[in-house]
Design a protein around this motif. Structure first.
Motif, PDB file in Angstrom:
ATOM      1  N   ARG A 259      -8.767  13.014  -2.710  1.00  0.00           N
ATOM      2  CA  ARG A 259      -9.180  11.830  -1.964  1.00  0.00           C
ATOM      3  C   ARG A 259      -9.684  10.708  -2.874  1.00  0.00           C
ATOM      4  NH1 ARG A 259     -10.348  10.783   3.270  1.00  0.00           N
ATOM      5  NH2 ARG A 259     -11.658   8.943   3.628  1.00  0.00           N
ATOM      6  N   SER A 260     -10.493  11.049  -3.864  1.00  0.00           N
ATOM      7  CA  SER A 260     -11.074  10.018  -4.721  1.00  0.00           C
ATOM      8  C   SER A 260     -10.006   9.236  -5.471  1.00  0.00           C
ATOM      9  CB  SER A 260     -12.054  10.650  -5.716  1.00  0.00           C
ATOM     10  OG  SER A 260     -11.397  11.602  -6.540  1.00  0.00           O
ATOM     11  N   GLU A 261      -8.935   9.931  -5.895  1.00  0.00           N
ATOM     12  CA  GLU A 261      -7.857   9.255  -6.619  1.00  0.00           C
ATOM     13  C   GLU A 261      -7.095   8.305  -5.692  1.00  0.00           C
ATOM     14  OE1 GLU A 261      -5.420  12.213  -8.391  1.00  0.00           O
ATOM     15  OE2 GLU A 261      -6.952  12.850  -9.852  1.00  0.00           O
TER      16      GLU A 261
ATOM     17  N   LEU B  11       0.822  -1.209   0.000  1.00  0.00           N
ATOM     18  CA  LEU B  11       0.000   0.000   0.000  1.00  0.00           C
ATOM     19  C   LEU B  11       0.861   1.266   0.000  1.00  0.00           C
ATOM     20  CD1 LEU B  11      -2.975  -0.912   2.369  1.00  0.00           C
ATOM     21  CD2 LEU B  11      -2.848  -1.034  -0.122  1.00  0.00           C
ATOM     22  N   SER B  12       2.033   1.208   0.635  1.00  0.00           N
ATOM     23  CA  SER B  12       2.918   2.381   0.621  1.00  0.00           C
ATOM     24  C   SER B  12       3.428   2.651  -0.791  1.00  0.00           C
ATOM     25  CB  SER B  12       4.089   2.190   1.595  1.00  0.00           C
ATOM     26  OG  SER B  12       4.987   1.197   1.130  1.00  0.00           O
ATOM     27  N   ASP B  13       3.671   1.587  -1.575  1.00  0.00           N
ATOM     28  CA  ASP B  13       4.095   1.761  -2.964  1.00  0.00           C
ATOM     29  C   ASP B  13       3.021   2.473  -3.777  1.00  0.00           C
ATOM     30  OD1 ASP B  13       6.475   0.492  -2.441  1.00  0.00           O
ATOM     31  OD2 ASP B  13       5.852  -1.447  -3.239  1.00  0.00           O
ATOM     32  N   VAL B  14       1.752   2.147  -3.494  1.00  0.00           N
ATOM     33  CA  VAL B  14       0.638   2.767  -4.225  1.00  0.00           C
ATOM     34  C   VAL B  14       0.433   4.212  -3.791  1.00  0.00           C
ATOM     35  CG1 VAL B  14      -1.845   2.645  -4.658  1.00  0.00           C
ATOM     36  CG2 VAL B  14      -0.494   0.545  -4.570  1.00  0.00           C
ATOM     37  N   LEU B  15       0.597   4.486  -2.503  1.00  0.00           N
ATOM     38  CA  LEU B  15       0.389   5.836  -1.983  1.00  0.00           C
ATOM     39  C   LEU B  15       1.497   6.800  -2.387  1.00  0.00           C
ATOM     40  CD1 LEU B  15      -1.210   7.779  -0.141  1.00  0.00           C
ATOM     41  CD2 LEU B  15       0.098   6.860   1.808  1.00  0.00           C
ATOM     42  N   GLU B  16       2.695   6.300  -2.582  1.00  0.00           N
ATOM     43  CA  GLU B  16       3.869   7.145  -2.796  1.00  0.00           C
ATOM     44  C   GLU B  16       3.709   8.183  -3.908  1.00  0.00           C
ATOM     45  OE1 GLU B  16       8.721   6.662  -3.142  1.00  0.00           O
ATOM     46  OE2 GLU B  16       7.433   4.914  -3.368  1.00  0.00           O
TER      47      GLU B  16
END
Length: 306
Positions: A53-55, A19-24
């Protein structure tokens, strides 16, 4: 003051890094740390622009579905105005790791005899030596200085350049190449190297990992330092092997204890062997050796006869 937005979420240990990879890509800096009392992990990202937020929810939802994770609650908030530099200075005391004394400019002073002084501005908290992974690398460099004198050192994922400076200080004749995907990091590394008196021996390049070293022949480096995350360490194993000189050493960090087996396996497939490992809290540092006379490529698997 520039507004600072924070995206935060709590998730399971196995979902934290995916999830951190996606949030980065949605934030400018991200941190991942364990919350022991809840047996969970906290992800926090900060940005000077208001996140959409939606993205973020959409991207994390896809990742959670693909990974079989529950989508955590996502909080986005505008942080109150804070004197971050003063707060950072207060939480960044001088730290001794082997012969290295790491400190911010607010604690500038004469280092004790036999100590190598490394000054990193307290505002550059990421990569400042306050993390267990950086500590592991610094202690490994200190140990290695008693058994090797590398002419060329590579710092892959240099951040603020603390490992580059440590290598340049402990081996006065060494040339150091620092690489980071973030141009700001390479600029910071060069600035810090000059401020620490080793600017002439540190070169920095921004780009996608080992791809920026295509002009370098195979086996160029006797020592490779790489303090990044477990997943890119595994992916970079073949490129690391090509860049490492036969008989050379690699120091890897940025990985959690439970990820060390996967990182070690990826490098063993390239023919590297474990030469040492250290644990600092939940974080691991691995030291690997490339056999003398080894080829710069994956180890060939022998055929079995039936």
């Amino acid at each position: 003051m520039t507004p600072i937005w924070q995206v935060s979420l709590r998730t399971s240990p196995e979902a934290a890094l995916p999830l951190s990879d996606v949030l980065e890509p949605f934030v400018e800096a991200i941190s991942v740390f364990e919350e022991e009392e809840h047996k969970s992990w906290i992800l926090k990202g900060v940005s000077t622009e208001e996140p959409v937020r939606s993205e973020i929810v959409g991207a994390l939802s896809v990742a959670a579905t693909l990974g079989g994770f529950a989508l955590p609650e996502i909080e986005i908030e505008l942080l109150p105005e804070t004197d971050w530099l003063r707060q950072n200075r207060e939480s960044f005391p001088a730290m001794q790791f082997g012969r290295f004394l790491v400190h911010g400019s607010h604690l500038r002073g004469k280092a004790p005899v036999g100590t190598l002084n490394i000054e990193v501005d307290a505002a550059q908290a990421f990569g400042s030596g306050s993390h267990g992974t950086t500590e592991g690398c610094l202690r490994a460099i200190d140990r290695l200085s008693r058994r090797m004198t590398p002419a060329r050192v590579l710092d892959m994922g240099c951040g603020s350049g603390i490992l580059s400076m440590a290598a340049a200080k402990i081996w006065p004749a060494a040339r150091v190449m620092a690489v980071d995907i973030d141009p700001v990091s390479t600029e910071t590394t060069l600035e810090n190297a000059v401020a620490n008196g080793v600017g002439r021996r540190v070169e920095a390049r921004a780009g996608n990992g080992y791809a920026v070293l295509t002009d370098q022949p195979s086996g160029s480096y006797e020592l490779i330092l790489s303090n990044i995350l477990a997943r890119p360490l595994c992916k970079m194993a073949p490129a690391l092997n090509r860049a490492l000189k036969p008989g050379g050493t690699a120091v890897l960090s940025g990985l959690l204890y439970h990820q060390s087996a996967a990182v070690l396996s990826a490098h063993r497939q390239q023919g590297l062997v474990l030469a040492g490992k250290w644990r600092f809290g939940d974080w691991m540092t691995l030291m690997l050796k490339k056999k003398t006379g080894a080829v710069s490529g994956p180890r060939r698997q022998g055929r079995s006869s039936t």
